[in-house]
Structures are given as structure tokens and as C-alpha cells.
Design an enzyme around this catalytic site. Structure first.
Site, PDB file in Angstrom:
ATOM      1  N   ARG A 163     -19.074 -35.321 -61.367  1.00 16.15           N
ATOM      2  CA  ARG A 163     -20.502 -35.604 -61.205  1.00 16.15           C
ATOM      3  C   ARG A 163     -21.103 -34.515 -60.331  1.00 16.15           C
ATOM      4  O   ARG A 163     -20.428 -33.938 -59.464  1.00 16.15           O
ATOM      5  CB  ARG A 163     -20.702 -36.966 -60.536  1.00 16.15           C
ATOM      6  CG  ARG A 163     -20.283 -38.144 -61.393  1.00 16.15           C
ATOM      7  CD  ARG A 163     -20.616 -39.455 -60.699  1.00 16.15           C
ATOM      8  NE  ARG A 163     -22.046 -39.697 -60.626  1.00 16.15           N
ATOM      9  CZ  ARG A 163     -22.765 -40.187 -61.628  1.00 16.15           C
ATOM     10  NH1 ARG A 163     -22.202 -40.483 -62.781  1.00 16.15           N
ATOM     11  NH2 ARG A 163     -24.059 -40.387 -61.496  1.00 16.15           N
ATOM     12  N   HIS A 217     -33.620 -37.346 -55.940  1.00 18.57           N
ATOM     13  CA  HIS A 217     -33.618 -38.800 -55.906  1.00 18.57           C
ATOM     14  C   HIS A 217     -34.293 -39.416 -54.705  1.00 18.57           C
ATOM     15  O   HIS A 217     -34.651 -38.732 -53.763  1.00 18.57           O
ATOM     16  CB  HIS A 217     -32.173 -39.253 -55.786  1.00 18.57           C
ATOM     17  CG  HIS A 217     -31.677 -39.849 -57.028  1.00 18.57           C
ATOM     18  ND1 HIS A 217     -32.266 -40.915 -57.617  1.00 18.57           N
ATOM     19  CD2 HIS A 217     -30.628 -39.508 -57.801  1.00 18.57           C
ATOM     20  CE1 HIS A 217     -31.588 -41.222 -58.696  1.00 18.57           C
ATOM     21  NE2 HIS A 217     -30.583 -40.372 -58.831  1.00 18.57           N
ATOM     22  N   CYS A 238     -34.245 -38.413 -62.189  1.00 21.72           N
ATOM     23  CA  CYS A 238     -32.846 -38.553 -62.584  1.00 21.72           C
ATOM     24  C   CYS A 238     -32.659 -39.293 -63.911  1.00 21.72           C
ATOM     25  O   CYS A 238     -32.956 -38.737 -64.948  1.00 21.72           O
ATOM     26  CB  CYS A 238     -32.034 -39.189 -61.463  1.00 21.72           C
ATOM     27  SG  CYS A 238     -30.269 -38.835 -61.664  1.00 21.72           S
TER      28      CYS A 238
END
Ligand code: GLN
Length: 244
Positions: free
Chosen positions: A128, A194, A94
Site C-alpha cells: 500500500r 486524506h 482517496c
């Protein structure tokens, strides 16, 4: 044998407990009787391109990235480039992934990147990109699935001809538009997946351990299989959450 891991900015770049990936690598080595050596390189500290075979950088908020970006270029770029060229594994998640490219454009501010791969990241208008994600990847042994979670405001665009890590099966990937996720170059892997990326995808952990040991010892080791019932369940659960 010993796996030598170097974590970059572990105090600054550790959102969603990305550091847990390191613990997972350690366990999988220990369970097989493979040694594990850990080092870290924080602000201002150089990296030893031949001292470690597995470099890792986790995610971070824009604020964290702004703190480390210029430092990373100044103190680590040359050595990391040499490490990648000579076959070291570099796994970047990320925020760390975004800093592998040329730059991360954040409104009027442009954070410098390492330039290790031809990609750019831009914080554009729009929501997002958040949610469970599954991608199909082929790292040389046929198609496999990686499942995880993504949460990023930046959109990443790969240069022409640059291979993505995988093809989006469910979720958003690099930019929510082109169906590509992550990046690959030699043994460098960048991805938006993640947190417990490696615990949810034990096969990727073993693949990367194998590449790192091969770099150190010159031959590709055959890793002993482990009883992976829990890891397989975590993978299945992450994949189901993504709807893939
Ligand atoms: N700050 C970056 C973004 O929002 C990366 C975030 C993260 O690492 N989760 O795009």
C-alpha cells in the site's frame, strides 16, 4: 451569500474522518458571516446539480467502494457531470477520487467509475502507498504546497494530457511512479490526501469556497482573511512530517 454543500455517501465514504473537511468549510463560512447549507445524497438518492455548488466525497475501503460504485453511477452520474460542466466544485478524496475515473480494477472485480475524468485505478501487486505527502500545486495564483497523508492500495493513472492536481514533493502520489498527485478538471479536484486535508491546507478550503460562491453569485468574492495561526501551524507540521 451562502455556501451550498452536498456530501455524497457521507455514511459510507468517510474513512479517516474525511467528513471533518465539511466542518472546516462550515466554520470558515460562519466566521465570515457567510451562510452554510448542508445536504447529502446517499444510496439511490439523486443530486441536484444546481441546488449545491460544492460536492464532496470522502475516502472508503475497497468494501465501501464496492457498495457505492454502481449506485453512484446509476443515481448520480448525469447530474454530477452537469454540475461539473457548469462550474460546480467537486472535491473527491482517496476512495472517492478513485471512483471519478473510468473504473477501479480490484483483482477479478472491476468497479465502475463516474467517468468524469480520464483516469483509471488498478489494485496492483506491491505494498500500500502509505505516509505523509506534500505536493506542489498551482491553481492559478502561483505555486502553493498541499500537505497531508495518503493510504491507498489502488494506483491511479491519468490519461494522456490530463492535468494532475500537483507534483509530488514527498510521498507517493497517484501511483508511486510518475510523480503526479491527484487530478483537476474545471473545478473538480481529486486527491489522495486524506482526513484533515482542508484544516491542514486552509488556503485550499478558501480557494474552493471562492469558486463555489462564484458559481452561485456570478462574481468572484474576495474572502475576508481569518486569523489562521492554528491552521498555519497544522500546515507547517504536516509539511515537516512529509519532509518537504
Ligand atoms: N480502498 C482504496 C484503496 O485502498 C481507497 C482507500 C482510502 O480511501 N483510503 O486504494
Amino acid at each position: 451569500m451562502e455556501l451550498r454543500v452536498c456530501a455524497l455517501y457521507p455514511d459510507q465514504m468517510n474513512i479517516y474522518a474525511d467528513r471533518g473537511n465539511i466542518v472546516f468549510l462550515q466554520r470558515r463560512c460562519e466566521w465570515r458571516g457567510i451562510g452554510f447549507a448542508y445536504s447529502s445524497a446517499g444510496p439511490g438518492e439523486p443530486v441536484d446539480a444546481s441546488g449545491a455548488d460544492f460536492f464532496y466525497v470522502g475516502g472508503g475501503q475497497d468494501r465501501d467502494q464496492a457498495m457505492v460504485a454502481a449506485d453512484m453511477v446509476a443515481s448520480k452520474r448525469e447530474d454530477l457531470a452537469a454540475a461539473v460542466e457548469s462550474g460546480a466544485v467537486l472535491l473527491a478524496v482517496c476512495g472517492g477520487y478513485q471512483l471519478l475515473g473510468h473504473s477501479y480494477q480490484l483483482g477479478a472485480e472491476k468497479l465502475p467509475g463516474l467517468g468524469l475524468v480520464d483516469l483509471e485505478t488498478v489494485r496492483e501487486d506491491g505494498p500500500r502507498l502509505i505516509g505523509n505527502v506534500a505536493i506542489e500545486v498551482d491553481l492559478g495564483s502561483g505555486p502553493r504546497v498541499l500537505a497531508g497523508f495518503e493510504n491507498h492500495g489502488g494506483r491511479t493513472y491519468l490519461g494522456a494530457g490530463v492535468p494532475a492536481l500537483g507534483r509530488v514533493l514527498a510521498g507517493q502520489g497517484n501511483n508511486g511512479v510518475d510523480g503526479r498527485e491527484g487530478v483537476r478538471r474545471h473545478n473538480l479536484v481529486g486527491t489522495y490526501l486524506h482526513g484533515p486535508l482542508l484544516p491542514k491546507n486552509a488556503w485550499l478550503a478558501d480557494h474552493l469556497i471562492t469558486l463555489a460562491l462564484e458559481r452561485r453569485y456570478g462574481t468572484r468574492p474576495e474572502l475576508e482573511p481569518l486569523p489562521d495561526a492554528l491552521e498555519d501551524a497544522a500546515h507547517a507540521s504536516a509539511r515537516a512530517a512529509a519532509g518537504a
